[in-house]
Scaffold this motif. Structure first.
Motif, PDB file in Angstrom:
ATOM      1  N   PRO C 167       0.794  -1.235   0.000  1.00 51.40           N
ATOM      2  CA  PRO C 167       0.000   0.000   0.000  1.00 51.40           C
ATOM      3  C   PRO C 167       0.830   1.292   0.000  1.00 51.40           C
ATOM      4  O   PRO C 167       2.047   1.266   0.189  1.00 51.40           O
ATOM      5  CB  PRO C 167      -0.817  -0.114   1.289  1.00 51.40           C
ATOM      6  CG  PRO C 167      -0.031  -1.008   2.168  1.00 51.40           C
ATOM      7  CD  PRO C 167       0.772  -1.914   1.301  1.00 51.40           C
ATOM      8  N   CYS C 169       1.247   3.628   2.078  1.00 49.71           N
ATOM      9  CA  CYS C 169       1.993   4.001   3.292  1.00 49.71           C
ATOM     10  C   CYS C 169       3.505   3.838   3.111  1.00 49.71           C
ATOM     11  O   CYS C 169       4.281   4.634   3.624  1.00 49.71           O
ATOM     12  CB  CYS C 169       1.566   3.144   4.475  1.00 49.71           C
ATOM     13  SG  CYS C 169      -0.096   3.456   5.029  1.00 49.71           S
ATOM     14  N   LEU C 181      -3.258  10.698   8.975  1.00 55.23           N
ATOM     15  CA  LEU C 181      -4.166  10.116   9.977  1.00 55.23           C
ATOM     16  C   LEU C 181      -3.885  10.744  11.340  1.00 55.23           C
ATOM     17  O   LEU C 181      -4.799  11.042  12.101  1.00 55.23           O
ATOM     18  CB  LEU C 181      -3.965   8.600  10.065  1.00 55.23           C
ATOM     19  CG  LEU C 181      -4.635   7.710   9.025  1.00 55.23           C
ATOM     20  CD1 LEU C 181      -4.237   6.260   9.268  1.00 55.23           C
ATOM     21  CD2 LEU C 181      -6.133   7.850   9.033  1.00 55.23           C
ATOM     22  N   PRO C 190      -3.444   3.071   3.635  1.00 56.04           N
ATOM     23  CA  PRO C 190      -3.073   1.724   4.081  1.00 56.04           C
ATOM     24  C   PRO C 190      -3.698   0.584   3.267  1.00 56.04           C
ATOM     25  O   PRO C 190      -3.283  -0.559   3.411  1.00 56.04           O
ATOM     26  CB  PRO C 190      -3.590   1.680   5.529  1.00 56.04           C
ATOM     27  CG  PRO C 190      -3.658   3.096   5.948  1.00 56.04           C
ATOM     28  CD  PRO C 190      -4.011   3.871   4.725  1.00 56.04           C
ATOM     29  N   VAL C 191      -4.703   0.891   2.459  1.00 57.01           N
ATOM     30  CA  VAL C 191      -5.311  -0.188   1.674  1.00 57.01           C
ATOM     31  C   VAL C 191      -5.241   0.073   0.170  1.00 57.01           C
ATOM     32  O   VAL C 191      -5.835  -0.650  -0.616  1.00 57.01           O
ATOM     33  CB  VAL C 191      -6.786  -0.426   2.076  1.00 57.01           C
ATOM     34  CG1 VAL C 191      -6.880  -0.979   3.488  1.00 57.01           C
ATOM     35  CG2 VAL C 191      -7.612   0.845   1.941  1.00 57.01           C
ATOM     36  N   ASN C 218      -6.052  -5.134   4.050  1.00 57.46           N
ATOM     37  CA  ASN C 218      -6.798  -5.428   5.271  1.00 57.46           C
ATOM     38  C   ASN C 218      -7.814  -4.326   5.515  1.00 57.46           C
ATOM     39  O   ASN C 218      -7.606  -3.401   6.291  1.00 57.46           O
ATOM     40  CB  ASN C 218      -5.838  -5.539   6.462  1.00 57.46           C
ATOM     41  CG  ASN C 218      -6.510  -6.120   7.674  1.00 57.46           C
ATOM     42  OD1 ASN C 218      -7.737  -6.179   7.740  1.00 57.46           O
ATOM     43  ND2 ASN C 218      -5.720  -6.541   8.634  1.00 57.46           N
ATOM     44  N   SER C 221      -9.624  -3.873   9.072  1.00 59.54           N
ATOM     45  CA  SER C 221      -8.825  -3.233  10.097  1.00 59.54           C
ATOM     46  C   SER C 221      -8.816  -1.718   9.908  1.00 59.54           C
ATOM     47  O   SER C 221      -8.973  -0.964  10.862  1.00 59.54           O
ATOM     48  CB  SER C 221      -7.403  -3.773  10.055  1.00 59.54           C
ATOM     49  OG  SER C 221      -6.603  -3.091  10.972  1.00 59.54           O
ATOM     50  N   LEU C 222      -8.694  -1.271   8.673  1.00 56.57           N
ATOM     51  CA  LEU C 222      -8.679   0.179   8.447  1.00 56.57           C
ATOM     52  C   LEU C 222     -10.019   0.792   8.840  1.00 56.57           C
ATOM     53  O   LEU C 222     -10.072   1.854   9.465  1.00 56.57           O
ATOM     54  CB  LEU C 222      -8.372   0.505   6.982  1.00 56.57           C
ATOM     55  CG  LEU C 222      -8.349   2.005   6.704  1.00 56.57           C
ATOM     56  CD1 LEU C 222      -7.211   2.693   7.438  1.00 56.57           C
ATOM     57  CD2 LEU C 222      -8.260   2.309   5.227  1.00 56.57           C
ATOM     58  N   ILE C 225     -10.102   1.247  12.438  1.00 57.42           N
ATOM     59  CA  ILE C 225      -9.230   2.346  12.843  1.00 57.42           C
ATOM     60  C   ILE C 225      -9.918   3.687  12.596  1.00 57.42           C
ATOM     61  O   ILE C 225      -9.932   4.572  13.453  1.00 57.42           O
ATOM     62  CB  ILE C 225      -7.894   2.288  12.061  1.00 57.42           C
ATOM     63  CG1 ILE C 225      -7.098   1.060  12.485  1.00 57.42           C
ATOM     64  CG2 ILE C 225      -7.080   3.553  12.267  1.00 57.42           C
ATOM     65  CD1 ILE C 225      -5.998   0.677  11.511  1.00 57.42           C
TER      66      ILE C 225
END
Ligand SMILES: Cc1cc2nc3c(=O)[nH]c(=O)nc-3n(C[C@H](O)[C@H](O)[C@H](O)COP(=O)(O)OP(=O)(O)OC[C@H]3O[C@@H](n4cnc5c(N)ncnc54)[C@H](O)[C@@H]3O)c2cc1C
Ligand code: SF4
Ligand code: SF4
Ligand code: SF4
Lengths: 302, 347, 254, 428
Positions: C167, C169, C181, C190-191, C218, C221-222, C225
């Protein structure tokens, strides 16, 4: 007053002029300097495998280049990439290095399109080797699955050149399909001149196949092994050596006397990139040749 | 080691002088987080005023000045079947101001891999040789656990190390270059009073650690708990985004790529920092991936930091800066994971 | 043209625009200093936006824009037939892109609102792979020129290009950006598949996911978050749907 | 000399090349009479006005940019301006300056793309810029330098030259550092000589002789040549406020085109470089006036082929104005570049001069800060009617002159291209 931090130009250090010698591992050298080598001959073995004979162009570099059976080189196509390849020729052959390469991806695919005369780069040799000295006076059992025969060629040459030092030599070789058998043009030579016992087996035969059918472990029925006095070298897909080594251990061969060659992703060959990390060690430095005891103790090795 | 003191006024003069002739890197802030805290980075500075000596922790470690995120290893000129390789080691005499003890210890650990083990890395060597490091003490933050990792003090690996004792810095000097430079700026012998203040400051720093991580049994625990549910629990949160490895002062895993220009007459071999948390880190040709799942990859990062490196060099790779914990969007921090591991072990 | 002694062919390429903003084609004309080399590498036989030459013997077809009308479907199918390699280029062609925002409303209402019921030739928004087989997807809104050139080199060499699987990041951290973030903004970095060099976070704007999902992203998970950080469900969904990048991952009722 | 009138002619150009988007030209002459002569937009609509509906206002500049890849900065600015006017926000001065510089960069890049890539091949009789690189390397170099600078400037100012990143409601997401701006200023100085080279080059072009008196509409600058906001004026003497854009454009749906059409005092009007030039000549930078002199371009021109030259003059203007703006920005305090705002129910219009003419975005915003209604009027929409009428007149005149079919086709193509139509944008 001169506040300028003086410049330490390592481009001027002596190691810039000496050719790298990857056998002297702790000396500062140009670790990315590849030996320019010419592809002198290409032999098509099967639909997906070719044997490349390459020759280091610079005489003094060629002179320097020595290796032991089981070691590998990083083969580079400038602008395309670099891949680890086991050396499949005799250590005493100081003219050519033989590399048997399967076409699977970017670099290997491009390699298969090369014509003789093309220049490639090699760095190495890297990694551990099969301890041929230790096996002196004993039987040696070489077991290969598929492409695993490539790294075994080097110890086979070695044994032939020191034939009197070893006792019985047996090669077990298994492949999936008949078209995948490698080096069968050498089998007669190995059997007759090298005085080896060579057995082959195929999983999915065609109508022309006269030999044995089944998995490599089925070949154990046909040979007798003296566990006290035998060393084993195993090369092939991880699933294969798991079965083979377990069987050999059951017969009673100590795990320290079985050697396997592991395959992992590699980007440097020098224990820096961590890509080939298995458990707590690196395949490129502490491997690719491991004894089976070590493999068993490495997390996620098989 | 030699010790001296230098007034802040003189230190400023020294930095200004260094700025005239060298590239100087130091902590600088440009943004603020939601709580209003400044976010610091190690960046090139152009004047002393830009330098923020009261910084807390840089978001990303200064590792990239030694192991750049991307670097050209070699270039090639291609011509028909033939080619010529060219290798140059970049030499940028550079001064880095404000590195913490943990960052300096991190460098020493990297030295183990890059210089002291087999195949010393000449690229790293060139940068290491040409960087003047001026370290700086600070009071630990809430989440620093460098004390647990034994990296809260640096004894070598720097040129100068400063401790703020009021209107001057108490300076440890570790190289002749640095010794010559600092002496040109009225560095004084350490007076008794300075030494007293230095001791007090050091004591204060020591007493302020709040976070502790028990690593005594960790290497063994890593093997014992290899199949632990803890990995799955944290792994499910992990985004496999590699943030942790990018900001970490010690993560050094990398990849190599080669590329040509648009005319196929020039090629470059490039090294790029990678992370063992990324999906294809251990994938090989033909589609097999040795570490297909996020939790396995996460486990391996910890395994390397706290187990593999210990086996090779008798010390953990982690220096306890908790940068990874801060940078991880999912809030995965070494403290939390290790505590969790120890807890399950006790159960 | 030769590479290590291997003779390389100069492929004939065509560029075809469908429903989109043509920003992707514009990228190709950008960074002009490289144009000459680029045109040396491939023979452009069809590129309406910049050339009046129009031939039908292209081997590689670059498609930008999404597919809406029946005539576009027919045209695309014709191109697919001719082109040995078909490349979908940009978010509209790869994902449907922002065009999908109109799919939130029934098509007749849409036409009525904008054209007051006048008959216009239109249809549902489709990405290229909804209509024909696509060989390579070059992501981004707009595409990046360096990545395009990189792809062309691969095509000429005959190597399958491997786009980053990881990703945004990774690149974002490498550029020493402050994570947005942390600064209270939403970010899909992140995805989202890397390769853009994190331009958006670099410019203090969270990622919008224009390059589509990273491999095995994932997503849950994001989501968790973002919720924890106090973003409302509505806000998150709005962002996630913007480029239609996560249609496969985001279940429809969410 | 006997004039030979053309008996029959059939020109059917599908998807005219070297314009942005899809448009067809159809000309049919039967028995010496013009039976059909149309400029038809066949681009498929994307319904942007609907896409906006229900979105949070913070998303609008980002979505608006996607209306058009070439003038994305203008769209983002128009939409940000509309919403800022609605919410009665005054953005900080540095942000305004950066935006102005950004639209300059876009104008420069769009104009130079048009002039060198799309128009120049016509005058030099080649199919595209690709052969031109071989035959006229010095022209290609000039194009590369000018466009390259424009792209770099946009990258620095708003993050990206296509689909800008840094434009947000209330100002900017970030502001370039002074050092970067200083470098840009240097870069600019190095680029200006190439503009003069371009001038010499375009001076040599023979502009076809054709005039159709028409109404020209643009923004009216207050003390600057207009780019962002201002009153709306027409050469027929109409002057209106920004929010009255609807009565300035009077959009209607024609039957031959997917794009909407507009009219004001007459059957059609024109916007764009030539309209701006005519309506704001007094506000041009002296250097731009000098360039206009050199090109023999004076206010009052009604030859649409002069659009190209007006664009070149504008390139001078934006370059020289940026040269003045940059130091101002560098010397000012740039720490404030964005302000916070509260959403509420409101509506307003934002008008900017996009490279191709006046662009309007209008939004109605709900209490919760969502877009309830959006309306965008695009320059090419406003020009399409004019192109249509120009084309008829041109073909008629050429027929009378006894021009050959081939030549008629060429001049027709060039006419449409001169307007630099941005079709995908017009059918948004
Ligand atoms: C010690 C060792 C010895 C080997 N010996 C041989 C041999 O004798 N003959 C042979 O045909 N193959 C051998 N391989 C495998 C060979 O290295 C891979 O097939 C090859 O790297 C695939 O590269 P690619 O670029 O064609 O594939 P891609 O899928 O395009 O791979 C991209 C990159 O991933 C890495 N990579 C991918 N797969 C592997 C892999 N299996 N091992 C290491 N790195 C990988 C390489 O860095 C490669 O450049 C050996 C591998 C190792 C580790
Ligand atoms: S705390 Fe995290 S970032 Fe810091 S050294 Fe340890 S692993 Fe690396
Ligand atoms: S800003 Fe976005 S892309 Fe960058 S590190 Fe943070 S979450 Fe990842
Ligand atoms: S950061 Fe995200 S939205 Fe921005 S260009 Fe990259 S992928 Fe696209």
């Amino acid at each position: 007053m001169n506040p300028k931090i003086s410049r330490h130009d390592i481009n001027l250090e002596p190691f810039m002029v000496t050719p790298p010698d990857f056998n002297r591992q702790t000396v500062l050298m140009q670790t990315e300097r590849g030996f320019k080598s010419e592809v002198v001959n290409i032999v098509k073995l099967t639909a997906t495998e070719k044997l490349f004979q390459i020759r280091i162009s610079e005489p003094c570099e060629r002179e320097n280049f020595t290796f032991l059976p089981g070691q590998f080189v990083m083969l580079e196509l400038p602008g395309c990439g670099e891949v680890p390849i086991s050396i499949a020729s005799s250590p005493s052959n100081r003219e050519f290095i033989g590399l048997c390469i399967r076409k699977v991806g970017k670099v290997t695919g491009m390699l298969h399109r090369l014509e003789p005369g093309a220049m490639v780069g090699i760095r190495g040799p890297f990694g551990t080797y099969f301890p041929m000295q230790k096996m002196v006076g004993c039987n040696v059992l070489l077991i290969a699955g598929g492409l695993g025969i490539a790294p075994l060629r080097s110890p086979i040459y070695w044994i032939n050149e020191h034939r009197s030092e070893y006792k019985d030599i047996t090669i077990l070789y298994g492949v999936k399909e008949p078209g995948q058998i490698l080096f069968d043009y050498q089998f007669e030579e190995w059997r007759k001149i090298y005085d080896l016992n060579l057995l082959t087996i195929i999983q999915n035969p065609d109508e022309n196949w006269r030999g044995k059918v089944g998995l490599i472990t089925d070949l154990f029925e046909d040979i007798s092994i003296d566990p006290e006095n035998t060393f084993a070298i195993v090369c092939g897909p991880p699933i294969m050596f798991k079965f083979v080594c377990t069987h050999l251990a059951d017969i009673g061969i100590p795990r320290q006397r079985m050697f396997v060659s592991l395959e992992r992703r590699m980007h440097c060959g020098m224990g820096k990139c961590c890509r080939c990390n298995v458990g707590s060690t690196f395949t490129c430095l502490d491997g690719p040749v491991f004894d089976y005891w070590t493999v068993m103790n490495l997390k996620e090795a098989i | 080691m030699l010790f001296k003191t230098i007034t802040k006024e003189n230190f400023k003069k020294m930095v200004e002088c260094l700025l005239e002739e060298n590239e100087v890197i130091g902590p600088k802030s440009r943004d603020q987080d939601l709580q209003g805290n400044k976010i610091y980075r190690f960046l090139k500075i152009n004047s002393f005023e830009e330098l923020e000596m009261d910084y807390t922790r840089s978001y990303s470690s200064p590792k990239n000045y030694f192991l750049p995120f991307k670097e050209d290893l070699a270039t090639y000129r291609l011509e028909d079947k033939d080619w010529e390789q060219e290798i140059r080691y970049t030499i940028h005499p550079r001064v880095i101001i404000g590195m913490r003890a943990c960052d300096i210890n991190a460098l020493l650990k990297l030295d183990q891999v890059m210089l002291k083990s087999v195949y010393p890395n000449p690229y790293y060597f060139a940068r290491r040789q040409n960087t003047l490091i001026i370290g700086l003490d600070h009071e630990p933050l809430e989440d620093c656990f460098c004390r647990s990792m034994n990296t809260d003090t640096a004894f070598h690996g720097f040129d100068l190390f400063l401790t703020d004792i009021g209107d001057k810095y108490f300076v440890a000097i570790n190289s002749d270059t640095a010794y010559i430079i600092i002496n040109q700026f009225n560095a004084r012998e350490v007076a008794e009073e300075d030494q007293g203040r230095y001791k007090i400051v050091k004591e204060q720093i020591k007493s302020k650690f709040k976070t502790q991580v028990d690593i005594s049994i960790l290497p063994e625990l890593m093997d014992l708990e290899f199949e632990s549910e803890v990995w799955k629990k944290w792994g499910d949160k992990c985004l496999s985004c590699g943030s942790c490895a990018m900001v970490c002062p010690t993560c050094y895993c990398y990849g190599i790529e080669e590329d040509t220009d648009l005319t196929f007459t020039k090629a470059t071999k490039r090294r790029f920092l990678y992370s063992c948390n990324l999906l294809d880190f251990a994938a090989v040709a033909g589609g097999h991936n040795f570490r297909p799942e996020a939790h396995i990859r996460l486990k391996y990062r910890y395994y390397h930091q706290f187990r593999g490196f210990v086996e090779a060099f008798n010390q953990s790779l982690c220096v306890g800066c908790n940068r990874c914990g801060k940078a991880c969007p999912a809030g995965i921090s070494p403290k939390a994971v290790i505590d969790d591991l120890i807890r399950t072990e006790k159960k | 043209m030769k590479y290590l002694g291997i003779t390389l062919k100069r492929p004939k390429v065509g560029f075809f625009d469908f429903t989109g903003c043509e920003g992707c084609q514009l990228q190709i004309a950008n960074k002009e200093e490289d144009l000459k080399d680029l045109f040396g590498l491939v023979e452009i036989v069809n590129f309406r936006e910049i050339s009046s030459e129009r031939r039908e013997d292209y081997e590689i077809g670059f498609i930008d824009g999404c597919i809406t009308t029946d005539s576009e479907v027919a045209r695309l199918k014709k191109i697919r037939k001719q082109a040995g390699t078909l490349v979908a280029m940009g978010a509209c062609a790869c994902l449907g892109g922002v065009n999908n925002l109109r799919s939130r409303f029934p098509l007749p209402d849409v036409v009525k609102e904008v054209y007051d019921g006048h008959p216009v030739d239109t249809g549902p928004v489709r990405k290229v792979s909804d209509v024909v087989h696509v060989d390579i997807e070059l992501p981004g809104c707009p595409i990046s020129k360096p990545e395009f050139e990189w792809l062309v080199r691969h095509l000429v060499l005959g190597i399958e290009p491997q786009f980053p699987k990881y990703p945004v990041c990774v690149e974002c951290k490498q550029r020493l950006n402050s994570c947005v973030l942390d600064m209270g903004m939403m970010c899909l970095g992140p995805v989202t598949r890397a390769g853009c060099n994190a331009v958006c976070p670099r410019n203090r704007l969270g990622c919008w996911g224009c390059r589509g999902p990273s491999e095995e992203a994932n997503f849950e998970s994001l989501m968790e978050i973002l919720r924890e950080k106090g973003f409302t469900e509505e806000h998150i969904v709005e962002r996630v749907k913007f480029f239609n990048a996560f249609s496969g991952i985001l279940n429809s009722d969410c | 000399m006997t004039v030979k009138t053309l008996k029959s002619l059939n020109i059917d150009i599908k998807h005219l090349c070297r314009v942005e988007g899809h448009g067809d030209i159809r000309i049919r002459v039967e028995d010496g009479k013009l039976a059909e002569c149309t400029w038809a937009i066949v681009e498929t609509p994307r319904f942007f006005e609907v896409m906006f509906k229900g979105l949070s206002i913070e998303m609008t500049p980002i979505l608006a940019a996607r209306i058009c890849g070439i003038c994305s900065i203008s769209h983002a600015l128009a939409s940000a301006r509309a919403i800022e006017r609605a919410l009665k926000i005054r953005i900080p001065e540095p942000a305004h300056k950066v935006r102005l510089l950004a639209i300059h960069a876009e104008t420069l890049q769009s104009h130079s793309l048009h002039l060198f890539f799309l128009v120049a091949p016509d005058f030099l009789n080649v199919s595209s810029v690709i052969p031109l690189m071989q035959t006229h390397p010095e022209v290609a170099e000039t194009a590369v330098k000018i466009k390259g600078f424009a792209n770099r400037a946009a990258d620095l100012l708003v993050g990206r030259s296509t689909h800008p990143i840094a434009i947000k409601i209330g100002g900017l997401t970030r502001i370039p550092r002074k050092m970067q701006l200083r470098e840009l200023a240097k870069d600019l100085d190095a680029t200006i000589p190439y503009l003069w080279k371009a001038l010499d080059f375009f001076k040599g072009f023979k502009i076809p002789d054709f005039v159709r008196e028409t109404e020209l509409v643009s923004l009216r600058g207050v003390n600057r040549y207009p780019f962002i906001g201002g009153n709306l004026i027409s050469s027929d003497g109409i002057c209106k406020k920004e929010d009255e854009y609807r009565s300035m454009t009077n959009e209607y749906i024609g039957d031959f085109s997917n794009s909407k059409l507009t009219r004001l005092s007459r059957e059609s009007f024109a916007v764009g470089a030539l309209a701006r030039f005519n309506n704001n000549y007094d506000l041009l930078h002296p250097k731009a006036k000098e360039a206009a002199e050199g090109l023999n371009l004076r206010p009052g021109v009604h030859n649409p082929y002069f659009y190209n030259l007006a664009q070149l003059v504008e390139c001078f203007h934006v370059m020289y104005e940026s040269k003045e703006l940059l130091p101002e920005l560098i010397d000012s305090d740039t720490s404030e570049f964005s302000i916070h705002y509260k959403v509420r129910q409101c509506k307003a219009t934002g008008a900017v001069e996009a490279p191709r003419g006046t662009l309007y975005h209008y939004y109605r915003i709900s209490e919760g800060g969502k877009i309830e209604k959006a309306d965008c009027v695009i320059p090419t929409n406003q020009n399409n009617g004019n192109i249509y009428y120009d084309l008829r007149k041109l073909v008629n005149e050429l027929m009378v002159q006894g021009m050959e079919g081939k030549e008629i086709e060429r001049l027709s193509r060039m006419l449409v291209r001169a307007y630099d139509p941005c079709i995908s944008c017009s059918v948004h």
